[in-house]
Design a protein around this motif. Structure first.
Motif, short mmCIF file in Angstrom:
data_model
loop_
_atom_site.label_atom_id
_atom_site.label_comp_id
_atom_site.label_asym_id
_atom_site.label_seq_id
_atom_site.Cartn_x
_atom_site.Cartn_y
_atom_site.Cartn_z
N ASN A 366 0.86 -1.18 0.00
CA ASN A 366 0.00 0.00 0.00
C ASN A 366 0.89 1.23 0.00
O ASN A 366 1.54 1.54 1.01
N GLU A 367 0.93 1.93 -1.11
CA GLU A 367 1.86 3.05 -1.28
C GLU A 367 1.68 4.14 -0.23
O GLU A 367 2.63 4.85 0.12
N GLU A 368 0.46 4.30 0.29
CA GLU A 368 0.20 5.35 1.27
C GLU A 368 1.03 5.19 2.54
O GLU A 368 1.23 6.15 3.28
N ASN A 371 4.54 6.93 1.31
CA ASN A 371 4.65 8.04 0.36
C ASN A 371 3.78 9.20 0.85
O ASN A 371 2.68 8.99 1.36
N ASN A 374 -0.09 11.05 -3.38
CA ASN A 374 -0.02 10.32 -4.65
C ASN A 374 0.88 11.11 -5.61
O ASN A 374 0.42 11.87 -6.46
N THR A 375 2.18 10.91 -5.46
CA THR A 375 3.13 11.68 -6.26
C THR A 375 3.06 11.33 -7.73
O THR A 375 3.40 12.16 -8.58
N LYS A 377 0.25 10.73 -9.43
CA LYS A 377 -0.89 11.47 -9.97
C LYS A 377 -0.65 12.98 -9.95
O LYS A 377 -0.92 13.67 -10.94
N PRO A 382 6.19 8.78 -9.74
CA PRO A 382 5.85 7.61 -8.92
C PRO A 382 6.86 7.42 -7.79
O PRO A 382 8.04 7.75 -7.93
N LYS A 407 1.09 -0.64 -14.05
CA LYS A 407 -0.13 -0.48 -13.27
C LYS A 407 -1.02 -1.71 -13.43
O LYS A 407 -0.99 -2.41 -14.45
#
Length: 470
Positions: A366-368, A371, A374-375, A377, A382, A407
């Motif tokens: 889970n990127e959150e 990070n 959302n770099t 977006k 990314p 993705k």
């Protein structure tokens, strides 16, 4: 005497009028700035109210103050960056103005090329010293606004210019009147305001400028310049170093409206972004910045930082295209040859990169978790993993997904055969004594060597998505 304030909607004591104090000896605030020690921060425990303007914006000094700290830009580079500033600012022109030198043929050619683009924002403005010769340059270029250097500390008035305060004020007002007589909007740069006698010179001078503005019907902008980075945003800090005190005082005592008030800071004491935000919060509509924070000594406030700060404060980008920040960083490194420190927020190569295997595993799940937002977006950047001996399968898998922009069903997992094969190659290098992090190109070549056909497929995906974003 009491007056009803249309700002606070309360009865307030009428504002005291401050007259110029034309002292014989300079006030150098030696109790704060004795030069032999780190400058001191003093407190009087007085606090002023926050008053956030209805509109906030950013102005740019990349081609003026910023360019003083780097190899001079070419005309083509200036025009390219100016176009990026236009796109970054969005349809509302949140990057409101950009200022230029006018002293060389190259400077003037760059101004002409940018004017030919016909953009409303950023408005092309100039910067001059307070003399008639420089003013002729502004008239010749047909610009609607110019910055004028009006140094306001006794360090400059007495020790640099060899004048008294009254003489300096008369000189400054003369050049401002010359601009007004030509219908040109003056922007007065109050240089070294954080070492200036605020009530003895700054407020009386600003009051005179506002009187001229009302008489002429032409707006006169005041730029509060923290030339040496001495500004402090702490609650209860005393003048002349108090950023809230300066902004409040210019509004409350000199009646400078928010839309005519701008902050310009430097980063000598690591406070430049915080001070700029504080200026917004206490009543300045504008903050003056440079791309990547380039500028004199430690640099100006990074423009990209204040774009992010705007979104944080307002809860919206208001149309700004923040992905341009990444394009700016790439252009500086690839075309201008300027190396951005890797850990610089938002633009450095490592700002959203991790090396720890356990962090990489979290990013993969889970990127959150690791990070900041959302770099991919927001900034088209990314989150990445820098691969070294500690990255493990998760780190390599995350690097592949980020580098090749994979993705959904394209994503490779840490148990993928190709990930295991790449890890074997990486482990072998470190077993042989390597002690530096793996580079992107180096890892991409390992992927190609392991499975060239799969590598070609991944590169097609990478190029397609990069082109689509552009």
């Amino acid at each position: 005497m009491l007056e009803f304030s249309d700002k606070t909607n309360l009865l307030e004591q009428s504002v005291y009028h401050y007259d110029l104090q034309d002292v014989d000896e300079p006030n150098l605030y030696r109790d704060l700035f004795d030069y032999e020690h780190v400058p001191k921060i003093s407190f009087n425990h007085r606090q002023v109210p926050m008053h956030v303007p209805a509109e906030l914006w950013i102005t740019d000094t990349t081609f003026r103050d910023g360019q003083q700290s780097t190899s001079p830009f070419t005309v083509e580079q200036i025009v390219t960056l100016y176009k990026m500033l236009h796109r970054l600012g969005g349809p509302k022109g949140l990057v409101r103005q950009s200022e230029f030198f006018l002293y060389t043929d190259k400077d003037r050619e760059a101004v002409e090329k940018c004017l030919e683009l016909g953009y409303e924002f950023p408005e092309v403005t100039s910067w001059i010293r307070a003399n008639e010769k420089d003013f002729e340059l502004v008239k010749a270029m047909g610009l609607k606004e110019t910055g004028i250097l009006v140094s306001c500390s006794d360090y400059h008035i007495f020790q640099k210019m060899g004048m008294k305060r009254s003489q300096a004020m008369d000189k400054y007002l003369g050049i401002v009147k010359a601009a007004l007589s030509q219908g040109i909007r003056p922007r007065c740069h109050f240089e070294d305001i954080t070492r200036a006698d605020f009530y003895g010179f700054v407020v009386p001078f600003a009051t005179e400028l506002m009187n001229l503005s009302r008489e002429s019907g032409i707006p006169i902008r005041i730029r509060a310049c923290d030339t040496m980075g001495y500004g402090v945003a702490f609650p209860g800090v005393a003048l002349p170093r108090s950023v809230p005190g300066i902004i409040y005082g210019l509004q409350h005592f000199a009646h400078v409206p928010s839309h005519l008030l701008e902050w310009h800071g430097h980063n000598d004491f690591y406070k430049v972004v915080n001070n700029a935000t504080t200026a917004w919060l206490f009543g300045a509509s504008g903050v003056n910045c440079a791309l990547l924070g380039i500028g004199e000594r430690t640099g100006n406030c990074p423009l990209e930082a204040m774009a992010i700060e705007y979104a944080s404060l307002r809860g919206t980008t208001d149309g700004m295209d923040l992905s341009v920040i990444t394009e700016v960083a790439e252009y500086f490194e690839e075309e201008i040859g300027y190396m951005i420190p890797a850990r610089t927020p938002f633009v450095g190569r490592s700002f959203n990169s991790t090396r720890a295997g356990i962090h990489a595993d979290g990013l993969l799940k889970n990127e959150e978790i690791y990070n900041i937002f959302n770099t991919a977006k927001i900034l088209n950047r990314p989150a990445t993993v820098a691969v070294d001996s500690h990255s493990g399968l998760a780190g390599i898998a995350h690097w592949m997904n980020g580098y090749f922009r994979l993705k959904d069903e394209e994503v490779v997992g840490k148990r993928s055969n190709i990930v295991a094969a790449v890890k074997d190659r990486v482990d072998a290098l470190y077993a042989q004594g390597r002690n530096t992090v793996m580079g992107d190109d180096e890892l991409a070549n390992i992927v190609k060597d392991v499975d060239e056909e799969f590598y070609d497929e991944l590169m097609i995906i990478r190029h397609r998505k990069h082109k689509h974003h552009k």
